[in-house]
Design a protein around this motif. Structure first.
Motif, PDB file in Angstrom:
ATOM      1  N   ALA A 193     -14.043  25.151   2.061  1.00 49.56           N
ATOM      2  CA  ALA A 193     -13.619  23.999   1.254  1.00 49.56           C
ATOM      3  C   ALA A 193     -13.686  22.720   2.072  1.00 49.56           C
ATOM      4  CB  ALA A 193     -12.206  24.224   0.720  1.00 49.56           C
ATOM      5  N   ALA A 194     -13.289  22.782   3.348  1.00 51.04           N
ATOM      6  CA  ALA A 194     -13.354  21.594   4.212  1.00 51.04           C
ATOM      7  C   ALA A 194     -14.796  21.142   4.401  1.00 51.04           C
ATOM      8  CB  ALA A 194     -12.708  21.902   5.558  1.00 51.04           C
ATOM      9  N   TRP A 195     -15.698  22.106   4.550  1.00 48.89           N
ATOM     10  CA  TRP A 195     -17.124  21.766   4.697  1.00 48.89           C
ATOM     11  C   TRP A 195     -17.642  21.102   3.427  1.00 48.89           C
ATOM     12  CZ3 TRP A 195     -21.517  23.831   2.149  1.00 48.89           C
ATOM     13  CH2 TRP A 195     -22.757  23.517   2.738  1.00 48.89           C
ATOM     14  N   LYS A 196     -17.346  21.680   2.261  1.00 48.37           N
ATOM     15  CA  LYS A 196     -17.853  21.145   0.998  1.00 48.37           C
ATOM     16  C   LYS A 196     -17.345  19.730   0.729  1.00 48.37           C
ATOM     17  CE  LYS A 196     -16.576  24.597  -1.664  1.00 48.37           C
ATOM     18  NZ  LYS A 196     -16.433  25.421  -2.902  1.00 48.37           N
ATOM     19  N   THR A 197     -16.123  19.449   1.127  1.00 46.55           N
ATOM     20  CA  THR A 197     -15.512  18.154   0.799  1.00 46.55           C
ATOM     21  C   THR A 197     -15.625  17.138   1.923  1.00 46.55           C
ATOM     22  OG1 THR A 197     -13.358  19.016   1.533  1.00 46.55           O
ATOM     23  CG2 THR A 197     -13.879  19.187  -0.823  1.00 46.55           C
ATOM     24  N   GLY A 198     -16.279  17.497   3.035  1.00 50.08           N
ATOM     25  CA  GLY A 198     -16.426  16.541   4.141  1.00 50.08           C
ATOM     26  C   GLY A 198     -15.130  16.286   4.868  1.00 50.08           C
ATOM     27  N   ARG A 199     -14.421  17.375   5.216  1.00 46.22           N
ATOM     28  CA  ARG A 199     -13.132  17.260   5.918  1.00 46.22           C
ATOM     29  C   ARG A 199     -13.103  18.225   7.103  1.00 46.22           C
ATOM     30  NH1 ARG A 199      -9.868  13.149   5.072  1.00 46.22           N
ATOM     31  NH2 ARG A 199      -8.010  14.458   5.379  1.00 46.22           N
ATOM     32  N   THR A 200     -14.201  18.320   7.845  1.00 45.16           N
ATOM     33  CA  THR A 200     -14.281  19.272   8.955  1.00 45.16           C
ATOM     34  C   THR A 200     -13.780  18.711  10.268  1.00 45.16           C
ATOM     35  OG1 THR A 200     -16.515  18.627   9.657  1.00 45.16           O
ATOM     36  CG2 THR A 200     -16.341  20.286   7.887  1.00 45.16           C
ATOM     37  N   TRP A 237     -25.257  31.996   5.121  1.00 40.13           N
ATOM     38  CA  TRP A 237     -26.099  30.883   4.667  1.00 40.13           C
ATOM     39  C   TRP A 237     -26.208  30.824   3.145  1.00 40.13           C
ATOM     40  CZ3 TRP A 237     -30.350  31.948   1.676  1.00 40.13           C
ATOM     41  CH2 TRP A 237     -30.869  33.249   1.726  1.00 40.13           C
ATOM     42  N   ARG A 238     -26.068  31.964   2.482  1.00 43.72           N
ATOM     43  CA  ARG A 238     -26.240  31.986   1.034  1.00 43.72           C
ATOM     44  C   ARG A 238     -25.163  31.183   0.317  1.00 43.72           C
ATOM     45  NH1 ARG A 238     -28.326  38.072   1.757  1.00 43.72           N
ATOM     46  NH2 ARG A 238     -26.749  37.931   3.393  1.00 43.72           N
ATOM     47  N   HIS A 239     -23.959  31.122   0.889  1.00 41.06           N
ATOM     48  CA  HIS A 239     -22.903  30.313   0.268  1.00 41.06           C
ATOM     49  C   HIS A 239     -23.253  28.827   0.337  1.00 41.06           C
ATOM     50  CE1 HIS A 239     -20.453  33.811  -0.263  1.00 41.06           C
ATOM     51  NE2 HIS A 239     -20.325  34.040   1.027  1.00 41.06           N
ATOM     52  N   GLY A 240     -23.791  28.402   1.469  1.00 43.58           N
ATOM     53  CA  GLY A 240     -24.207  27.008   1.596  1.00 43.58           C
ATOM     54  C   GLY A 240     -25.380  26.681   0.694  1.00 43.58           C
ATOM     55  N   PHE A 299     -23.903  23.853  11.046  1.00 43.07           N
ATOM     56  CA  PHE A 299     -22.457  23.901  11.275  1.00 43.07           C
ATOM     57  C   PHE A 299     -21.813  24.994  10.420  1.00 43.07           C
ATOM     58  CE2 PHE A 299     -18.080  22.638  10.496  1.00 43.07           C
ATOM     59  CZ  PHE A 299     -17.631  22.337  11.776  1.00 43.07           C
ATOM     60  N   LEU A 300     -22.206  25.088   9.159  1.00 38.71           N
ATOM     61  CA  LEU A 300     -21.628  26.112   8.291  1.00 38.71           C
ATOM     62  C   LEU A 300     -21.983  27.511   8.787  1.00 38.71           C
ATOM     63  CD1 LEU A 300     -20.191  26.627   5.438  1.00 38.71           C
ATOM     64  CD2 LEU A 300     -22.520  27.095   4.642  1.00 38.71           C
ATOM     65  N   ILE A 301     -23.242  27.703   9.130  1.00 39.54           N
ATOM     66  CA  ILE A 301     -23.726  29.030   9.497  1.00 39.54           C
ATOM     67  C   ILE A 301     -23.198  29.470  10.859  1.00 39.54           C
ATOM     68  CG2 ILE A 301     -25.814  30.333  10.089  1.00 39.54           C
ATOM     69  CD1 ILE A 301     -27.298  28.475   8.053  1.00 39.54           C
ATOM     70  N   LYS A 302     -23.219  28.570  11.828  1.00 42.34           N
ATOM     71  CA  LYS A 302     -22.953  28.971  13.204  1.00 42.34           C
ATOM     72  C   LYS A 302     -21.554  28.605  13.668  1.00 42.34           C
ATOM     73  CE  LYS A 302     -27.897  28.966  13.886  1.00 42.34           C
ATOM     74  NZ  LYS A 302     -29.112  28.389  14.508  1.00 42.34           N
ATOM     75  N   HIS A 303     -21.116  27.383  13.450  1.00 43.12           N
ATOM     76  CA  HIS A 303     -19.754  27.040  13.861  1.00 43.12           C
ATOM     77  C   HIS A 303     -18.706  27.753  13.005  1.00 43.12           C
ATOM     78  CE1 HIS A 303     -21.795  23.891  16.104  1.00 43.12           C
ATOM     79  NE2 HIS A 303     -20.665  23.612  16.724  1.00 43.12           N
ATOM     80  N   LEU A 304     -18.985  27.850  11.695  1.00 47.22           N
ATOM     81  CA  LEU A 304     -18.004  28.477  10.801  1.00 47.22           C
ATOM     82  C   LEU A 304     -18.330  29.934  10.501  1.00 47.22           C
ATOM     83  CD1 LEU A 304     -17.312  25.592   8.253  1.00 47.22           C
ATOM     84  CD2 LEU A 304     -16.176  26.108  10.428  1.00 47.22           C
ATOM     85  N   LEU A 305     -19.498  30.399  10.903  1.00 45.52           N
ATOM     86  CA  LEU A 305     -19.938  31.786  10.716  1.00 45.52           C
ATOM     87  C   LEU A 305     -19.817  32.206   9.249  1.00 45.52           C
ATOM     88  CD1 LEU A 305     -21.181  33.868  12.616  1.00 45.52           C
ATOM     89  CD2 LEU A 305     -18.953  34.994  12.763  1.00 45.52           C
ATOM     90  N   ILE A 306     -20.257  31.342   8.371  1.00 43.91           N
ATOM     91  CA  ILE A 306     -20.272  31.614   6.935  1.00 43.91           C
ATOM     92  C   ILE A 306     -21.719  31.854   6.510  1.00 43.91           C
ATOM     93  CG2 ILE A 306     -19.900  30.571   4.656  1.00 43.91           C
ATOM     94  CD1 ILE A 306     -17.418  29.203   5.810  1.00 43.91           C
TER      95      ILE A 306
END
Length: 458
Positions: A307-314, A352-355, A343-350
């Motif tokens: 949610a922080a990534w999507k809303t620009g609050r990282t 890639w398909r969600h992004g 950042f999503l894939i590697k820093h947050l380990l989420i």
């Protein structure tokens, strides 16, 4: 009078350099049809930002057709069923259309061909898939030799003018009203600011090409500098087919001898479409099977970070600026897309398909081929991809590519910070109280990602 033929519009919403239109118009009366088909794509139905663009592009296409003595018929449903119904109503037996290579469109073309005489034409890419092949006769998997092979066949054929007039049928079939499709958001109107940045339609596309011609000489350096927006901003026009890649190639190549780097971005677009022809599930399946073992964080655990990534609050200004630009304009600078995706894939380990899914819903240029191939390039899971272990450092990337003014524009909480402090306010003890701290440190995120990669490789 001669029986009419149908012209099936999809992601090719233009009259110039439109081979399907030219062929249809040469036969006699033409019935142009756009089908809003959410059934054939299933999970890949257009996202909200694309629908905003589509509304305005269809309105302008209809106006352009009326100037030629024609009009656009709008219908909603499964493409083969709708086109067969329109054919029964009008006596048409033939359909002209441009080739499309997304898996659902290829399936839809087969279904339409079972009902009607379907004539498919090239024109959505520089070269149709298969026009260049490896020495062994297969499709290229690696971009660099593919680009060399394509360059040997350039320039593409000269773009053709729109017909002066399009013959109308004796009677027009019934059409839906565009406003009844409710493509524009309301309550809230989250796309309220899109019109300040974009003019959908063929005229808007050509105006963008003309504006970019003055800047193409600076493109090799400027494309990496988000503060000056040195990219072409042609991607949504190309995605919706409001301008042909051949038209863009000829206009840009003739304007500057140093245009090769930009022209190779058009070739990358062809390359991405080759990959989805070979691997239709590129948008949902890892192209490299070992990534099926990657220990991504469970999204239930990572919900707050996502949610922080999507809303620009990282807490990472360059990432947050990009994500806020995306939400406000339906677009993001290409360099920042890579940084935000990494950042999503590697820093947050989420995963890639969600992004990729978030981009699909929020980008006006969300293209199945480009979106899928680019996300898998960043993740390292693609056929030809960046290594997972090459982890972008967003703070140093921000400074290297002079993103201070870009951050000031999109993260106003940081607008008063110096050029030195704005890339990493925490490191300079300058973070305002209204701006979040980093949700993970760069070193901690990097080490967690590399540990997950090592476990995957065991």
């Amino acid at each position: 009078m001669t029986d009419p033929v149908l012209l099936w519009f999809r992601q090719d919403l233009r009259l110039s350099d439109q081979a399907a239109l030219a062929a249809a118009a040469a036969e006699g009366p033409v019935i142009p049809v756009y089908v809003l088909d959410d059934e054939s794509p299933r999970p890949w139905a257009m996202g909200g930002a694309q629908r905003w663009w589509l509304h305005h592009s269809l309105a302008r296409l209809d106006a352009a057709l009326r100037d030629k003595g024609s009009r656009l018929i709008l219908r909603r449903g499964k493409s083969d069923d709708v086109l067969a119904q329109v054919a029964r109503e009008t006596g048409a037996g033939r359909v002209h259309a441009l080739h499309h290579y997304e898996p659902w469109w290829r399936n839809a073309e087969k279904a339409v061909a079972r009902h009607l005489d379907l004539c498919l034409h090239d024109g959505g890419l520089l070269l149709p898939p298969g026009a260049v092949r490896t020495g062994g006769g297969g499709f290229y998997k690696i971009y660099t030799p593919f680009a060399r092979a394509v360059m040997e066949q350039m320039p593409p054929a000269s773009p053709q003018r729109a017909p002066a007039r399009i013959d109308a049928p004796d009677a027009w079939p019934q059409s839906d009203r565009l406003q009844d499709w409710a493509l524009l958001p309301s309550a809230p109107d989250w796309a309220a600011d899109f019109s300040a940045d974009w003019t959908p339609g063929e005229d808007g596309a050509r105006a963008n090409v003309a504006a970019f011609i003055d800047e193409v000489g600076d493109y090799p350096q400027a494309r990496n500098l988000p503060s000056i927006e040195g990219t072409s901003r042609l991607s949504p026009h190309l995605h919706f087919g409001e301008v042909s890649p051949a038209y863009v190639w000829h206009r840009v190549a003739s304007s500057n001898r140093n245009a090769e780097i930009f022209l190779k971005e058009l070739i990358w677009r062809d390359y991405a479409h080759i990959q989805i022809c070979e691997k239709p599930a590129y948008g949902s399946d890892n192209a490299r099977g070992d990534f099926d073992r990657m220990d991504w964080r469970d999204l239930r655990e990572a919900k707050a970070d996502f949610a922080a990534w999507k809303t620009g609050r990282t807490g990472y200004p360059i990432v947050d600026a990009g994500m806020r630009q995306l939400w406000t304009t339906g677009w993001m600078h290409n360099r920042v897309r890579m940084i935000a995706a990494s950042f999503l894939i590697k820093h947050l380990l989420i995963d890639w398909r969600h992004g990729a899914r978030w981009f699909w819903d929020t980008l006006v240029d969300a293209d199945y081929a480009n979106n899928s191939v680019n996300w898998q390039w960043v993740a390292g899971s693609g056929v030809d991809a960046n290594m997972f272990t090459r982890i972008m450092a967003p703070l140093s990337q921000s400074e290297k590519f002079e993103a201070a003014d870009y951050i000031r524009q999109w993260v106003p909480e940081l607008a008063t910070l110096s050029d030195e402090a704005i890339h990493d306010p925490d490191a300079h003890d300058a973070r305002p109280s209204g701006y979040p701290a980093k949700i993970i440190g760069h070193k901690a995120g990097r080490e967690r990602a590399l540990a997950a990669y090592r476990r995957m490789k065991r």
